[in-house]
Design an enzyme around this catalytic site. Structure first.
Site, PDB file in Angstrom:
ATOM      1  N   GLY A   1       0.829  -1.196   0.000  1.00 15.94           N
ATOM      2  CA  GLY A   1       0.000   0.000   0.000  1.00 15.94           C
ATOM      3  C   GLY A   1       0.865   1.247   0.000  1.00 15.94           C
ATOM      4  N   CYS A   2       0.488   2.229   0.780  1.00 18.41           N
ATOM      5  CA  CYS A   2       1.211   3.505   0.818  1.00 18.41           C
ATOM      6  C   CYS A   2       2.660   3.325   1.231  1.00 18.41           C
ATOM      7  CB  CYS A   2       0.503   4.440   1.792  1.00 18.41           C
ATOM      8  SG  CYS A   2       1.379   5.980   2.091  1.00 18.41           S
TER       9      CYS A   2
END
Length: 212
Positions: free
Chosen positions: A45-46
């Protein structure tokens, strides 16, 4: 790193650049590679979140935010965000194998990600937010496969694990403003409400050797 398109626009407007408060986030120790370092790459993800997760561990010297897993030879943030390049937000981890093993890094990855959500983490949605563990050797692939088999057998998750296990090809460092983002933008709403709480939860639940 988005809630919705409208929310993202608001976040960009509200971003506070600077260091107006201390976050206690672990930072990289040096810009120079050590003579006996190994390298591992993880997409969860991020990459702002992933960067601090791995940099918090004893034996990790740095985690560089960037892009991997795609086909475009010149990825940048704007292109990757469209999903057209095939890349995922990734961190490249430089570590000392005498202090931390690849297996421990893989365990840290699975402790800091939801491996059952396809092409998303939390509210961050798109192929650029899919979860991937990259391997460079058959031994590394075996470690990853064994970790997934162990998690599956534990029945920790009701849904199937969808994390990709991919051979490493290329890594492209992200733009300079993404590096050490949480340290440089501690008051950013996403940092305050997502990145730091996720990191604090990781520190509570992962039984690793953390930097002081």
């Amino acid at each position: 790193m988005k809630y919705t398109a409208l929310t993202l626009s608001c976040l960009l407007l509200l971003t506070a650049c600077g260091e107006s408060q201390s976050t206690g986030i672990p930072l990289k120790a040096s810009d120079k590679p050590g003579p006996h370092e190994a390298v591992a790459d993880f997409a969860e993800g991020c990459f702002w979140h992933a960067e601090i997760v791995f940099q918090s561990l004893v034996g990790v010297r740095d985690a560089v935010s960037g892009y991997a897993g795609g086909t475009d030879p010149n990825p940048d943030y704007d292109k990757v965000c469209t999903g057209s390049t095939g890349h995922a937000e990734t961190v490249q981890v430089y570590y000392d194998p005498s202090k931390i093993s690849f297996a421990t890094l893989v365990d840290a990855f699975f402790a800091s990600v939801d491996p059952t959500t396809l092409n998303r983490q939390g509210n961050d949605e798109g192929t650029q937010y899919r979860s991937i563990v990259f391997y460079r050797t058959p031994e590394e692939k075996k470690i990853i496969d064994e970790a997934i088999a162990k998690l599956t057998a534990s029945k920790k998750y009701a849904s199937r694990i969808v994390t990709e296990v991919d051979p490493f090809t290329n890594f492209y460092p992200a733009e300079a403003y993404h590096q050490e983002y949480i340290k440089n933008h501690p008051n950013n709403p996403y940092v305050q409400n997502v990145s730091i709480p996720d990191y604090e939860e990781f520190r509570k639940t992962f039984k690793g050797n953390f930097k002081q």
